[in-house]
Design a protein around this motif. Structure first.
Motif, PDB file in Angstrom:
ATOM      1  N   SER A   1      -3.317  -3.156  -4.737  1.00  0.00           N
ATOM      2  CA  SER A   1      -4.622  -2.593  -5.084  1.00  0.00           C
ATOM      3  C   SER A   1      -5.752  -3.466  -4.545  1.00  0.00           C
TER       4      SER A   1
ATOM      5  N   ASP B   1      -0.305   7.345  -0.160  1.00  0.00           N
ATOM      6  CA  ASP B   1      -1.576   7.928  -0.582  1.00  0.00           C
ATOM      7  C   ASP B   1      -2.741   6.978  -0.306  1.00  0.00           C
ATOM      8  N   ASP B   2      -2.502   5.677  -0.547  1.00  0.00           N
ATOM      9  CA  ASP B   2      -3.556   4.688  -0.272  1.00  0.00           C
ATOM     10  C   ASP B   2      -3.964   4.745   1.197  1.00  0.00           C
TER      11      ASP B   2
ATOM     12  N   GLU C   1      -5.689   7.908   2.149  1.00  0.00           N
ATOM     13  CA  GLU C   1      -7.041   7.964   1.608  1.00  0.00           C
ATOM     14  C   GLU C   1      -7.999   7.138   2.473  1.00  0.00           C
TER      15      GLU C   1
ATOM     16  N   LEU D   1       0.845  -1.195   0.000  1.00  0.00           N
ATOM     17  CA  LEU D   1       0.000   0.000   0.000  1.00  0.00           C
ATOM     18  C   LEU D   1       0.879   1.244   0.000  1.00  0.00           C
ATOM     19  N   SER D   2       0.515   2.245  -0.774  1.00  0.00           N
ATOM     20  CA  SER D   2       1.301   3.473  -0.821  1.00  0.00           C
ATOM     21  C   SER D   2       0.862   4.440   0.279  1.00  0.00           C
TER      22      SER D   2
ATOM     23  N   LYS E   1      -6.034  -2.387  -0.934  1.00  0.00           N
ATOM     24  CA  LYS E   1      -6.703  -1.092  -0.788  1.00  0.00           C
ATOM     25  C   LYS E   1      -8.221  -1.236  -0.912  1.00  0.00           C
ATOM     26  N   GLU E   2      -8.620  -2.015  -1.918  1.00  0.00           N
ATOM     27  CA  GLU E   2     -10.049  -2.189  -2.137  1.00  0.00           C
ATOM     28  C   GLU E   2     -10.700  -2.879  -0.935  1.00  0.00           C
TER      29      GLU E   2
ATOM     30  N   GLN F   1     -10.925  -0.437   1.983  1.00  0.00           N
ATOM     31  CA  GLN F   1     -11.914   0.632   1.829  1.00  0.00           C
ATOM     32  C   GLN F   1     -13.316   0.136   2.177  1.00  0.00           C
TER      33      GLN F   1
END
Lengths: 270, 100
Positions: free
Chosen positions: B16, A196-197, A200, A193-194, B19-20, B23
């Motif tokens: 990714s 920014d991730d 956010e 994960l960055s 992240k998903e 979230q």
């Protein structure tokens, strides 16, 4: 009147004690009278990271129980005269800390110090609750990893509801994100994960990014807060964090991959 | 990037996916934890007492939930009636109060 900072995370092993040691030393080196308190009752470790484990005579619980005075329990740092350490007790009694006792000690310390750094234990039990209850500022230490991010979010919920500021409807605790063990190379490869991730997801003000660094282990091996190692990336990153906390505008470093030269790319590996 | 990486690059990167997942999870847990008013537990207890005057419902038969979006709040009550209390088996009564 001291400002009370809690270093918290929910999840264990993300760098709370490393951060508490580095930030308290960083603040003290800039001339602020600082005390750092280990709230991890039963699992004392801050003393080791600070390199004062052989000088512990009395501890936090002794002071709460009036078995020792604050001055007897506080350990003066040998590298910086502005820094004092209040070690945790090794008792197995989970209820050794009381809300009233902690409040009394923080009030007493408030009269003589500029900053009180509270090193929270992992989890959301009593020690963690008491470490954050009286805080003015919270540094939420997070690794770029799913379980750490989730636990940080849970901690944010608790900071906003179970702290003194929340219960007394005062201005809320100022919350800061500190991303640790960051690897720009792995972020670039899409394996991590960055910044920014994470920002956010948590929507927090970013206090700094500490890169994954060999300097952190060698600092704890020798009992010197990593912030003293000003040649190292992690040491410099913590210096920046202290500057930003004190209100200076410092650009973020160690967030992007270091560019390697042609030979470095040929032979360098990662 | 070596040759193998080149062939693998069509797969979604694990970051990714992380992240998903986060979230979705974080949004869900925040709704559940942060935006529930404190009176909900008391409301649930009182409602249970009132309903039990008339129907012998189970302790867990009532759920009270508050949902919020930008311009409205919905207070949802969900009551599961026991099978023998009514002629029709297992009826659900849902009431929703909304505030714009």
């Amino acid at each position: 009147m001291a400002r009370i900072i809690v270093v918290t995370s929910g999840k264990g092993g993300v760098g709370k004690t490393t951060t508490s040691a580095a930030i308290s030393m960083g603040l003290a080196l800039r001339g602020h009278r600082t005390v750092v308190i280990d709230f991890d009752i039963g699992l004392r470790n801050l003393d080791l990271i600070m390199g004062c484990e052989r000088r512990v005579v009395y501890d936090f619980v002794n002071v709460i129980n009036n078995e020792a005075s604050l001055n007897q329990a506080l350990i003066k740092d040998k590298r910086c005269e502005n820094l004092f350490i209040l070690p945790a007790s090794q008792t197995r009694d989970k209820d050794a800390l009381s809300l009233e006792g902690v409040e009394r000690i923080l009030n007493e310390l408030s009269e003589n110090y500029d900053y009180i750094v509270c090193d929270s234990p992992a989890g959301i039990e009593r020690g963690a609750h008491l470490a954050m209850y009286f805080a003015d500022d919270a540094i939420v230490v997070t690794n770029p990893e799913v379980s750490s991010v989730r636990d940080s979010d849970r901690m944010l919920g608790l900071l906003a509801s179970k702290s003194r500021r929340a219960e007394q409807n005062q201005e809320p605790i100022r919350e800061y994100l500190l991303l640790t063990r960051y690897s720009p190379q792995r972020v670039k490869l899409g394996e991590m994960l960055s910044v920014d991730d994470v920002q956010e997801i948590l929507s927090l003000h970013l206090l700094g990014v500490i890169p994954e660094s060999k300097a952190v282990l060698s600092a704890s091996n020798s009992g010197n807060p990593v912030v003293i190692d000003d040649k190292s990336d992690a040491g410099q990153a913590y210096q920046d964090v202290v500057s930003r906390y004190l209100g200076e505008e410092v650009p973020h470093r160690f967030v992007d991959e270091e560019k390697k030269g042609f030979l470095g790319r040929l032979f360098g590996g990662r | 990037m070596n040759l193998m990486d080149y062939f693998r690059s069509s797969r979604p990167k694990s970051a990714s996916i992380a992240k998903e997942r986060l979230q979705i999870l974080v949004a869900h847990e925040r709704r559940a934890e942060r935006h529930q008013p404190e009176y909900l537990a008391d409301l649930q207890r009182d409602l249970l007492a009132v309903i039990r005057k008339y129907v012998n419902v189970d302790q867990n038969a009532i759920t009270v939930n508050m949902e919020q979006d930008e311009n409205r709040e919905v207070l949802e009550l969900n009551i599961v009636l026991p099978e023998d209390a009514q002629t029709q088996p297992h009826r659900r009564r849902t009431a929703a109060l909304s505030r714009q």
